[in-house]
Motif scaffolding. Structure first.
Motif, PDB file in Angstrom:
ATOM      1  N   GLU A 181       0.829  -1.200   0.000  1.00  0.00           N
ATOM      2  CA  GLU A 181       0.000   0.000   0.000  1.00  0.00           C
ATOM      3  C   GLU A 181       0.867   1.254   0.000  1.00  0.00           C
ATOM      4  O   GLU A 181       1.966   1.274   0.555  1.00  0.00           O
ATOM      5  N   TYR A 182       0.344   2.287  -0.657  1.00  0.00           N
ATOM      6  CA  TYR A 182       1.032   3.572  -0.717  1.00  0.00           C
ATOM      7  C   TYR A 182       0.027   4.637  -0.299  1.00  0.00           C
ATOM      8  O   TYR A 182      -0.686   5.215  -1.118  1.00  0.00           O
ATOM      9  N   THR A 183      -0.029   4.899   1.011  1.00  0.00           N
ATOM     10  CA  THR A 183      -1.031   5.805   1.556  1.00  0.00           C
ATOM     11  C   THR A 183      -0.413   7.162   1.874  1.00  0.00           C
ATOM     12  O   THR A 183       0.723   7.259   2.321  1.00  0.00           O
ATOM     13  N   ASN A 184      -1.222   8.183   1.649  1.00  0.00           N
ATOM     14  CA  ASN A 184      -0.815   9.563   1.978  1.00  0.00           C
ATOM     15  C   ASN A 184       0.577   9.882   1.423  1.00  0.00           C
ATOM     16  O   ASN A 184       1.399  10.500   2.094  1.00  0.00           O
ATOM     17  N   GLY A 185       0.821   9.429   0.201  1.00  0.00           N
ATOM     18  CA  GLY A 185       2.118   9.650  -0.409  1.00  0.00           C
ATOM     19  C   GLY A 185       2.041  10.623  -1.571  1.00  0.00           C
ATOM     20  O   GLY A 185       0.971  10.883  -2.119  1.00  0.00           O
ATOM     21  N   ASN A 186       3.170  11.167  -1.935  1.00  0.00           N
ATOM     22  CA  ASN A 186       3.236  12.023  -3.113  1.00  0.00           C
ATOM     23  C   ASN A 186       4.372  11.550  -4.008  1.00  0.00           C
ATOM     24  O   ASN A 186       5.006  10.525  -3.740  1.00  0.00           O
ATOM     25  N   ALA A 187       4.602  12.277  -5.066  1.00  0.00           N
ATOM     26  CA  ALA A 187       5.639  11.907  -6.031  1.00  0.00           C
ATOM     27  C   ALA A 187       6.525  13.113  -6.298  1.00  0.00           C
ATOM     28  O   ALA A 187       6.236  14.230  -5.864  1.00  0.00           O
ATOM     29  N   ALA A 188       7.590  12.861  -7.018  1.00  0.00           N
ATOM     30  CA  ALA A 188       8.561  13.920  -7.305  1.00  0.00           C
ATOM     31  C   ALA A 188       8.939  13.882  -8.775  1.00  0.00           C
ATOM     32  O   ALA A 188       8.918  12.824  -9.421  1.00  0.00           O
ATOM     33  N   LEU A 189       9.264  15.045  -9.283  1.00  0.00           N
ATOM     34  CA  LEU A 189       9.886  15.154 -10.594  1.00  0.00           C
ATOM     35  C   LEU A 189      11.404  15.137 -10.406  1.00  0.00           C
ATOM     36  O   LEU A 189      11.902  15.533  -9.350  1.00  0.00           O
ATOM     37  N   ILE A 190      12.120  14.686 -11.413  1.00  0.00           N
ATOM     38  CA  ILE A 190      13.582  14.668 -11.322  1.00  0.00           C
ATOM     39  C   ILE A 190      14.170  15.299 -12.579  1.00  0.00           C
ATOM     40  O   ILE A 190      13.540  15.331 -13.644  1.00  0.00           O
ATOM     41  N   SER A 191      15.383  15.825 -12.432  1.00  0.00           N
ATOM     42  CA  SER A 191      16.086  16.413 -13.564  1.00  0.00           C
ATOM     43  C   SER A 191      16.868  15.326 -14.293  1.00  0.00           C
ATOM     44  O   SER A 191      16.808  14.142 -13.942  1.00  0.00           O
ATOM     45  N   ASN A 192      17.628  15.740 -15.286  1.00  0.00           N
ATOM     46  CA  ASN A 192      18.452  14.787 -16.038  1.00  0.00           C
ATOM     47  C   ASN A 192      19.849  14.630 -15.439  1.00  0.00           C
ATOM     48  O   ASN A 192      20.795  14.240 -16.132  1.00  0.00           O
ATOM     49  N   ASN A 193      19.983  14.944 -14.148  1.00  0.00           N
ATOM     50  CA  ASN A 193      21.260  14.770 -13.464  1.00  0.00           C
ATOM     51  C   ASN A 193      21.646  13.295 -13.492  1.00  0.00           C
ATOM     52  O   ASN A 193      20.914  12.432 -13.014  1.00  0.00           O
ATOM     53  N   GLU A 194      22.819  13.000 -14.038  1.00  0.00           N
ATOM     54  CA  GLU A 194      23.243  11.604 -14.180  1.00  0.00           C
ATOM     55  C   GLU A 194      23.560  10.949 -12.844  1.00  0.00           C
ATOM     56  O   GLU A 194      23.687   9.728 -12.777  1.00  0.00           O
ATOM     57  N   LEU A 195      23.680  11.725 -11.774  1.00  0.00           N
ATOM     58  CA  LEU A 195      23.940  11.152 -10.461  1.00  0.00           C
ATOM     59  C   LEU A 195      22.667  10.704  -9.760  1.00  0.00           C
ATOM     60  O   LEU A 195      22.719  10.045  -8.727  1.00  0.00           O
ATOM     61  N   ILE A 196      21.504  11.058 -10.299  1.00  0.00           N
ATOM     62  CA  ILE A 196      20.219  10.650  -9.729  1.00  0.00           C
ATOM     63  C   ILE A 196      19.885   9.238 -10.189  1.00  0.00           C
ATOM     64  O   ILE A 196      20.051   8.904 -11.367  1.00  0.00           O
ATOM     65  N   GLN A 197      19.402   8.415  -9.265  1.00  0.00           N
ATOM     66  CA  GLN A 197      19.095   7.025  -9.564  1.00  0.00           C
ATOM     67  C   GLN A 197      17.637   6.742  -9.190  1.00  0.00           C
ATOM     68  O   GLN A 197      17.320   6.554  -8.010  1.00  0.00           O
ATOM     69  N   PRO A 198      16.710   6.714 -10.164  1.00  0.00           N
ATOM     70  CA  PRO A 198      15.304   6.397  -9.866  1.00  0.00           C
ATOM     71  C   PRO A 198      15.169   4.991  -9.310  1.00  0.00           C
ATOM     72  O   PRO A 198      15.846   4.060  -9.750  1.00  0.00           O
ATOM     73  N   ILE A 199      14.284   4.837  -8.325  1.00  0.00           N
ATOM     74  CA  ILE A 199      14.111   3.532  -7.679  1.00  0.00           C
ATOM     75  C   ILE A 199      12.680   3.014  -7.855  1.00  0.00           C
ATOM     76  O   ILE A 199      12.464   1.928  -8.375  1.00  0.00           O
ATOM     77  N   VAL A 200      11.710   3.792  -7.406  1.00  0.00           N
ATOM     78  CA  VAL A 200      10.298   3.423  -7.547  1.00  0.00           C
ATOM     79  C   VAL A 200       9.617   4.508  -8.363  1.00  0.00           C
ATOM     80  O   VAL A 200       9.733   5.699  -8.043  1.00  0.00           O
ATOM     81  N   LYS A 201       8.909   4.114  -9.403  1.00  0.00           N
ATOM     82  CA  LYS A 201       8.312   5.078 -10.314  1.00  0.00           C
ATOM     83  C   LYS A 201       6.788   4.977 -10.293  1.00  0.00           C
ATOM     84  O   LYS A 201       6.207   4.009  -9.786  1.00  0.00           O
ATOM     85  N   SER A 202       6.166   5.969 -10.868  1.00  0.00           N
ATOM     86  CA  SER A 202       4.718   5.951 -11.063  1.00  0.00           C
ATOM     87  C   SER A 202       4.382   5.092 -12.281  1.00  0.00           C
ATOM     88  O   SER A 202       5.217   4.880 -13.164  1.00  0.00           O
ATOM     89  N   THR A 203       3.164   4.608 -12.309  1.00  0.00           N
ATOM     90  CA  THR A 203       2.703   3.874 -13.488  1.00  0.00           C
ATOM     91  C   THR A 203       2.177   4.870 -14.524  1.00  0.00           C
ATOM     92  O   THR A 203       2.088   6.075 -14.282  1.00  0.00           O
TER      93      THR A 203
END
Length: 440
Positions: A181-203
């Protein structure tokens, strides 16, 4: 008097030993808001996810709990970091008392000093302004307070359910998503910074919208797969940061284990290079053009509290060596040798050895053995060793008869000499000369 000196020396040695022991400990600071997470109340019931995080912190580190209202909080003491890890839980207010100690400049400096930061967000709480600005500077843009992540096609009783499709493939941080379950959660936008590592994404069907409002350009923060529910960041000095949009993701302990350098950590145990014809001379500073060089490394991975051999299992994780001046003259994949011991005369196999054998290019100058290994989810490895490559000396060139291409010219020279000798002999001695004078 002598006994006093012995006692003083013993006390001094004890102090040095104790000091070195204390300095090896890791320290963690947890910043919280009692109105959101009542960590200051021992009688309050915490969620299982928060309790699991606190248990991990108390087990592995010296943990300090401090509310955001404490204006004396400081991450540094005499220009040195006071903590190794920082946990930032959501707050009910953007303005906090610890503003001077937790602004974007202090957090950026903390990362530059090698500290790790773990940030938890939520739709019903806010991140203090300095923390939000800091996240924006590194390329993570969480939704503001009051924005909620919604996915009508993957919800049950109004609660979003996360599935395997929400997990970013090949991230090496979270292999299996335990959160349902994912309750009371929000999401984030990310830039094209190559040091950023996405882990869990939206559908594709998920979006982040201001609660109680219809979707529009003004009220929608993320739409479809452009939103992320958990994001990692690893600086070039291997300091790490993780942001997550809900307390529910704390059920995946691999998120904060990775953030606190308890997983996904690799290191070089040894680096050696030799000339093939001089194996006893380790790491020479001088090479000759066209020498055969052998480069060998040992790599270990930290797992379950100990170092084990790090084995490359697919082509995407291949280790590469660059032998470069300004640009690489050689870029070669390292071949595996097998598990080895990083410590001499030890039977414990705690490293995996790799090697490459190559010919030094026909160009003199200052060259660098460079191993620059950057893969998502793993700590970075960078090793450089500078050597000099020289030309052949006057007495080191091959003789003409050692060069196969010269055999044609040598044979031509010999044939010309033999032909000239034959001509002279035939001119002098072959044939009869008429010495009788003719009468006129």
């Amino acid at each position: 008097m002598l006994s006093f000196i012995y006692v003083a020396l013993a006390f001094l040695l004890s102090a040095v030993v104790n000091g070195s022991t204390v300095s090896n400990k890791d320290y963690a600071l947890v910043m919280y808001d009692p109105a959101v997470v009542p960590l200051n109340d021992s009688t309050a019931s915490l969620s299982p996810e928060v309790g699991q995080l606190l248990t991990f912190l108390n087990t592995h580190y010296e943990t300090t709990l401090s509310p955001y209202s404490d204006d004396e909080v400081s991450l540094f003491y005499d220009d040195f970091p006071r903590f190794d890890h920082l946990v930032l839980l959501p707050s009910s207010k953007k303005a906090i008392g610890a503003k001077s100690g937790l602004n974007q400049h202090q957090l950026l400096r903390f990362i530059n000093e090698g500290g790790n930061i773990f940030v938890v967000g939520g739709s019903e709480a806010a991140l203090p302004e300095g923390i939000r600005i800091f996240l924006n500077e590194i390329g993570i843009y969480p939704a503001p307070k009051g924005y909620k992540y919604v996915d009508h096609f993957n919800s049950k009783n109004g609660v979003v359910e996360l599935k395997s499709q929400n997990l970013v493939s090949n991230n090496r941080i979270v292999e299996n998503l335990n959160t349902v379950e994912y309750t009371n959660g929000n999401a984030a936008l990310i830039s094209n910074n190559e040091l950023i590592q996405p882990i869990v994404k939206s559908t594709r069907t998920g979006y982040t919208n201001k609660a109680g409002q219809v979707m529009s350009d003004e009220s929608t923060w993320t739409f479809g797969e452009q939103g992320f529910l958990a994001v990692g960041f690893q600086a070039l000095n291997n300091a790490r940061l993780v942001w997550m949009g809900s307390f529910d993701l704390l059920a995946d302990d691999s998120l904060y284990k990775w953030c606190f350098q308890d997983s996904g950590v690799i290191k070089l145990q040894f680096v050696q290079h030799i000339k093939a014809n001089e194996p006893e001379n380790l790491n020479p500073h001088l090479y000759r053009i066209k020498d055969q060089a052998i480069y060998t490394i040992g790599v270990s991975e930290y797992k379950d509290g100990k170092w084990i051999p790090f084995e490359v299992k697919n082509d995407d994780e291949q280790l590469q060596l660059s032998f470069k001046m300004l640009d690489p003259y050689q870029r070669l994949n390292l071949s595996p040798l097998g598990p080895v011991s990083a410590t001499e005369n030890s039977s414990e196999l705690d490293a995996y050895a790799y090697f490459v054998n190559f010919t030094v290019p026909d160009h003199h100058g200052m060259f660098t053995f460079e191993l620059d290994y950057k893969r998502k989810g793993l700590s970075y490895i960078l090793d450089r060793k500078v050597v000099t490559v020289r030309h052949l000396a006057n007495d080191e060139f091959k003789r003409s008869w050692d060069i196969s291409n010269s055999w044609l010219y040598i044979a031509s020279t010999v044939l010309v000499i033999l032909a000239w000798f034959s001509f002279v002999v035939s001119y002098l001695y072959i044939g009869k000369t008429n010495h009788v004078k003719k009468n006129i």
